[in-house]
Design an enzyme around this catalytic site. Structure first.
Site, PDB file in Angstrom:
ATOM      1  N   LEU A   3      71.565   6.714 -26.248  1.00  0.00           N
ATOM      2  CA  LEU A   3      72.284   5.483 -25.874  1.00  0.00           C
ATOM      3  C   LEU A   3      73.551   5.797 -25.087  1.00  0.00           C
ATOM      4  O   LEU A   3      74.655   5.402 -25.462  1.00  0.00           O
ATOM      5  CB  LEU A   3      72.602   4.633 -27.113  1.00  0.00           C
ATOM      6  CG  LEU A   3      71.390   4.057 -27.843  1.00  0.00           C
ATOM      7  CD1 LEU A   3      71.812   3.242 -29.046  1.00  0.00           C
ATOM      8  CD2 LEU A   3      70.526   3.204 -26.904  1.00  0.00           C
ATOM      9  N   ASP A  44      70.892  12.856 -29.605  1.00  0.00           N
ATOM     10  CA  ASP A  44      71.076  13.435 -28.277  1.00  0.00           C
ATOM     11  C   ASP A  44      70.161  14.654 -28.179  1.00  0.00           C
ATOM     12  O   ASP A  44      70.136  15.484 -29.103  1.00  0.00           O
ATOM     13  CB  ASP A  44      72.553  13.849 -28.151  1.00  0.00           C
ATOM     14  CG  ASP A  44      72.940  14.216 -26.730  1.00  0.00           C
ATOM     15  OD1 ASP A  44      72.069  14.731 -25.996  1.00  0.00           O
ATOM     16  OD2 ASP A  44      74.113  14.005 -26.380  1.00  0.00           O
ATOM     17  N   ALA A  62      66.747  11.561 -19.467  1.00  0.00           N
ATOM     18  CA  ALA A  62      67.344  12.294 -18.342  1.00  0.00           C
ATOM     19  C   ALA A  62      68.550  11.564 -17.780  1.00  0.00           C
ATOM     20  O   ALA A  62      68.637  10.345 -17.857  1.00  0.00           O
ATOM     21  CB  ALA A  62      66.322  12.478 -17.223  1.00  0.00           C
ATOM     22  N   SER A 104      69.639  10.465 -14.378  1.00  0.00           N
ATOM     23  CA  SER A 104      68.694  10.258 -13.274  1.00  0.00           C
ATOM     24  C   SER A 104      69.315   9.761 -11.979  1.00  0.00           C
ATOM     25  O   SER A 104      68.581   9.542 -11.008  1.00  0.00           O
ATOM     26  CB  SER A 104      67.613   9.278 -13.720  1.00  0.00           C
ATOM     27  OG  SER A 104      68.180   7.997 -13.863  1.00  0.00           O
ATOM     28  N   THR A 134      60.175  13.713 -11.370  1.00  0.00           N
ATOM     29  CA  THR A 134      60.412  12.933 -10.156  1.00  0.00           C
ATOM     30  C   THR A 134      59.821  13.611  -8.922  1.00  0.00           C
ATOM     31  O   THR A 134      59.667  14.842  -8.905  1.00  0.00           O
ATOM     32  CB  THR A 134      61.940  12.785  -9.961  1.00  0.00           C
ATOM     33  OG1 THR A 134      62.213  12.287  -8.660  1.00  0.00           O
ATOM     34  CG2 THR A 134      62.668  14.124 -10.100  1.00  0.00           C
ATOM     35  N   ASP A 135      59.568  12.810  -7.897  1.00  0.00           N
ATOM     36  CA  ASP A 135      59.126  13.401  -6.622  1.00  0.00           C
ATOM     37  C   ASP A 135      60.282  14.099  -5.897  1.00  0.00           C
ATOM     38  O   ASP A 135      60.054  14.824  -4.928  1.00  0.00           O
ATOM     39  CB  ASP A 135      58.496  12.338  -5.711  1.00  0.00           C
ATOM     40  CG  ASP A 135      59.417  11.175  -5.371  1.00  0.00           C
ATOM     41  OD1 ASP A 135      60.562  11.135  -5.880  1.00  0.00           O
ATOM     42  OD2 ASP A 135      58.997  10.293  -4.598  1.00  0.00           O
ATOM     43  N   GLU A 136      61.526  13.877  -6.359  1.00  0.00           N
ATOM     44  CA  GLU A 136      62.677  14.442  -5.639  1.00  0.00           C
ATOM     45  C   GLU A 136      62.720  15.973  -5.726  1.00  0.00           C
ATOM     46  O   GLU A 136      63.407  16.619  -4.947  1.00  0.00           O
ATOM     47  CB  GLU A 136      63.982  13.833  -6.164  1.00  0.00           C
ATOM     48  CG  GLU A 136      63.949  12.330  -6.038  1.00  0.00           C
ATOM     49  CD  GLU A 136      65.288  11.636  -6.146  1.00  0.00           C
ATOM     50  OE1 GLU A 136      66.327  12.289  -5.956  1.00  0.00           O
ATOM     51  OE2 GLU A 136      65.281  10.434  -6.427  1.00  0.00           O
ATOM     52  N   TYR A 163      70.939  16.515  -9.051  1.00  0.00           N
ATOM     53  CA  TYR A 163      69.938  15.827  -9.880  1.00  0.00           C
ATOM     54  C   TYR A 163      68.562  16.464  -9.711  1.00  0.00           C
ATOM     55  O   TYR A 163      67.916  16.871 -10.692  1.00  0.00           O
ATOM     56  CB  TYR A 163      69.870  14.331  -9.518  1.00  0.00           C
ATOM     57  CG  TYR A 163      68.607  13.669 -10.009  1.00  0.00           C
ATOM     58  CD1 TYR A 163      68.338  13.586 -11.379  1.00  0.00           C
ATOM     59  CD2 TYR A 163      67.653  13.157  -9.131  1.00  0.00           C
ATOM     60  CE1 TYR A 163      67.157  13.009 -11.843  1.00  0.00           C
ATOM     61  CE2 TYR A 163      66.484  12.590  -9.586  1.00  0.00           C
ATOM     62  CZ  TYR A 163      66.238  12.516 -10.943  1.00  0.00           C
ATOM     63  OH  TYR A 163      65.068  11.956 -11.392  1.00  0.00           O
ATOM     64  N   ALA A 168      67.741  19.308  -8.455  1.00  0.00           N
ATOM     65  CA  ALA A 168      67.731  20.715  -8.878  1.00  0.00           C
ATOM     66  C   ALA A 168      67.554  20.810 -10.394  1.00  0.00           C
ATOM     67  O   ALA A 168      66.822  21.669 -10.902  1.00  0.00           O
ATOM     68  CB  ALA A 168      69.017  21.414  -8.440  1.00  0.00           C
ATOM     69  N   LYS A 225      66.101  18.553 -12.355  1.00  0.00           N
ATOM     70  CA  LYS A 225      64.740  18.145 -12.734  1.00  0.00           C
ATOM     71  C   LYS A 225      63.734  19.244 -12.358  1.00  0.00           C
ATOM     72  O   LYS A 225      62.776  19.499 -13.094  1.00  0.00           O
ATOM     73  CB  LYS A 225      64.363  16.819 -12.053  1.00  0.00           C
ATOM     74  CG  LYS A 225      65.055  15.604 -12.623  1.00  0.00           C
ATOM     75  CD  LYS A 225      64.756  15.338 -14.092  1.00  0.00           C
ATOM     76  CE  LYS A 225      63.381  14.783 -14.334  1.00  0.00           C
ATOM     77  NZ  LYS A 225      63.183  14.437 -15.790  1.00  0.00           N
ATOM     78  N   LYS A 231      71.017   1.907  -9.316  1.00  0.00           N
ATOM     79  CA  LYS A 231      69.989   2.255  -8.337  1.00  0.00           C
ATOM     80  C   LYS A 231      69.875   1.141  -7.304  1.00  0.00           C
ATOM     81  O   LYS A 231      70.262  -0.003  -7.575  1.00  0.00           O
ATOM     82  CB  LYS A 231      68.631   2.441  -9.029  1.00  0.00           C
ATOM     83  CG  LYS A 231      68.627   3.480 -10.135  1.00  0.00           C
ATOM     84  CD  LYS A 231      68.560   4.890  -9.584  1.00  0.00           C
ATOM     85  CE  LYS A 231      68.882   5.911 -10.631  1.00  0.00           C
ATOM     86  NZ  LYS A 231      67.859   6.166 -11.590  1.00  0.00           N
ATOM     87  N   TYR A 276      73.579   3.214   2.852  1.00  0.00           N
ATOM     88  CA  TYR A 276      74.057   4.552   3.243  1.00  0.00           C
ATOM     89  C   TYR A 276      73.526   4.955   4.625  1.00  0.00           C
ATOM     90  O   TYR A 276      72.329   4.770   4.916  1.00  0.00           O
ATOM     91  CB  TYR A 276      73.580   5.611   2.241  1.00  0.00           C
ATOM     92  CG  TYR A 276      74.124   5.504   0.835  1.00  0.00           C
ATOM     93  CD1 TYR A 276      75.334   4.867   0.552  1.00  0.00           C
ATOM     94  CD2 TYR A 276      73.430   6.074  -0.228  1.00  0.00           C
ATOM     95  CE1 TYR A 276      75.828   4.799  -0.742  1.00  0.00           C
ATOM     96  CE2 TYR A 276      73.911   6.011  -1.537  1.00  0.00           C
ATOM     97  CZ  TYR A 276      75.108   5.368  -1.779  1.00  0.00           C
ATOM     98  OH  TYR A 276      75.580   5.307  -3.067  1.00  0.00           O
ATOM     99  N   PRO A 316      75.951  12.653   0.609  1.00  0.00           N
ATOM    100  CA  PRO A 316      75.769  14.054   1.018  1.00  0.00           C
ATOM    101  C   PRO A 316      74.403  14.575   0.563  1.00  0.00           C
ATOM    102  O   PRO A 316      73.952  14.244  -0.535  1.00  0.00           O
ATOM    103  CB  PRO A 316      76.885  14.803   0.282  1.00  0.00           C
ATOM    104  CG  PRO A 316      77.711  13.793  -0.433  1.00  0.00           C
ATOM    105  CD  PRO A 316      77.035  12.456  -0.364  1.00  0.00           C
TER     106      PRO A 316
END
Ligand code: TYD
Length: 331
Positions: A19, A43, A67, A69, A114-116, A139, A141, A143, A178, A196, A271
Site C-alpha cells: 500500500l 512489503d 513493482a 512502475s 513490461t515490454d520496456e 525503471y 533496467a 524490470k 500515467k 512530452y 530524458p
C-alpha cells in the site's frame, strides 16, 4: 485481483500489498468481503514477512505484480526501483523456493513484466519473446534485472516460472500519473495536457482486464520456463491518442468540440524517452488462444466513464503527496 477472486471461488486468493502511494484498498471494496479473499499488508522488501505469509497460506501459485512502475519517478529516485523491483523480486523468489522446497508439482511462480525491457523500436518492427534486452530508463533496467533473476531461478533451481512482458495498460482505478488517467484528470479539471517532446512517441495500448485474462491464461496453460509477450495490436502516437481522448471527453462532458484539445501543451521531453514500443503477441495468441477482447475506443470509453463516475476517488488520490510529485515533474 477482481478477475481471479470472482472467477475462481474455489481458490483462496491472498492479496499481499505494501500500500504505497498507488495502492488503494478502496479499489477492491466490492470484493474484499468475499470468503475466498484475504488481504495482507506487507512489503516485498521484508523477507521475514514473506516467509510468514507463505507459511501461513501455503500458496500453490504466486503472481508477482508488485513493482514501482512509473518511468518519471524512476528518473527522480532510481534506488527505489532497485529495492522494490530487483531485491523485492529476489525476496519473493527465495520465499517461493523455501516454501516449495523442491516439490514443484502443480506449483507456479508467474512474473509480470513490461515490454520496456526491450528498449525502443524505430518506425518498423515488433518486440517478441526473443528480442534482446536493451533497457534505457532506471525503471526498465530494474524490470530487466528482475526478469533475469526469475529466469535464473528457473535455470539454477528449477523453480517453475513463467513471465509475461506486456505493453502499456489502461483502465479504471489507474493511478493518475500515467498518460491516460493523468490526462483524463487534467481534462476534467481544465488543466494543461503536458505532451512530452514532439508527441510522436508511440505506445501499444491494452485494456487492463485483457491483461488480467492474459495472466490467467499463462498461469494455467503457459509452459513452465516460458515467456509470453502480451500486447493490444493497438499502436498510437501520443498526440493522436490525446486528441482521441479529448474528443471522447468533450462529447461525454457536453463541451464544445475542440475545447479540450486547446489544453494540449508541448513540454520538455523525458530524458532517455523510448521512441516506440509495439508487441507481436502471436505466440500467446496461437499457443494459448489469447487475444484482446475490446477495441481501443470501447476500452477508452469504459475508462473515461469510470473516472467521470468516480470523481471523489480521483480527488482523494490527487491530494497531498500527489501535488508534490506533480510539481517536481511538471514544474
Ligand atoms: P506513460 O504512461 O508514463 O507510460 P510509459 O512511459 O511506461 O510508456 O507514458 C506513455 C507515453 O506518454 C510516453 O511516451 C510518455 C508520454 N507522456 C507524456 O507525453 N506526458 C505525460 O505527462 C506522461 C505521463 C507521459
Amino acid at each position: 485481483m477482481r478477475l481471479f477472486v470472482t472467477k475462481y471461488p474455489d481458490y483462496h486468493i491472498v492479496n499481499l500489498d505494501a500500500l504505497t502511494y498507488a495502492g488503494n484498498l478502496e479499489n477492491l471494496r466490492d470484493i474484499d468481503q468475499l470468503p475466498n479473499y484475504t488481504f495482507c499488508k506487507a512489503d516485498i522488501l521484508d523477507a521475514a514477512a514473506l516467509d510468514k505469509i507463505f507459511s501461513d497460506h501455503q500458496p500453490d501459485a504466486i503472481i508477482h505484480l508488485a513493482a514501482e512502475s512509473h518511468v518519471d519517478r524512476s528518473i527522480l529516485s532510481p534506488l527505489d526501483f532497485v529495492y522494490t523491483n530487483v531485491i523485492g523480486t529476489v525476496n519473493l523468489l527465495n520465499a517461493a523456493k523455501k516454501l516449495w522446497n523442491g516439490n514443484y508439482e502443480g506449483k507456479r511462480f508467474h512474473h509480470v513484466s513490461t515490454d520496456e525491457v526491450f528498449g525502443a523500436l524505430g518506425n518498423t518492427g515488433l518486440f517478441t519473446e526473443t528480442t534482446s534486452y536493451d533497457p534505457h530508463s532506471p525503471y526498465s533496467a530494474s524490470k530487466a534485472s528482475s526478469d533475469h533473476f526469475v529466469r535464473a531461478y528457473h535455470d539454477t533451481y528449477g523453480l517453475p516460472v513463467t513471465i509475461t512482458n506486456c505493453s502499456n495498460n489502461y483502465g479504471p482505478n489507474h493511478f493518475p500519473e500515467k498518460l491516460i488517467p493523468l490526462f483524463i484528470n487534467n481534462i476534467i479539471n481544465r488543466k494543461p495536457l503536458p505532451v512530452y517532446g514532439d508527441g510522436l512517441y508511440t505506445r501499444d495500448w491494452l485494456y487492463v482486464i485483457d491483461h488480467a485474462v492474459a495472466i490467467d491464461t499463462v498461469l494455467h496453460q503457459g509452459k513452465t520456463g516460458a515467456t509470453y509477450a502480451v500486447g493490444g495490436f493497438n499502436e498510437w502516437t501520443n498526440i493522436d491518442l490525446v486528441k482521441l481522448l479529448c474528443r471522447l471527453m468533450d462529447e461525454k462532458l457536453g463541451r464544445t468540440a475542440g475545447e479540450s484539445e486547446q489544453l494540449i501543451t508541448y513540454v520538455k521531453d523525458r530524458p532517455g524517452h523510448d521512441r516506440r514500443y509495439a508487441i507481436d503477441a502471436t505466440k500467446i495468441n496461437t499457443e494459448l488462444g489469447w487475444k484482446p477482447s475490446v477495441t481501443f475506443e470501447e476500452g477508452l470509453s469504459i475508462t473515461i466513464d469510470w473516472y467521470l463516475q468516480n470523481t471523489d476517488w480521483l480527488k482523494n488520490v490527487t491530494s497531498g503527496a500527489y501535488m508534490d510529485y506533480y510539481k517536481k515533474v511538471y514544474g
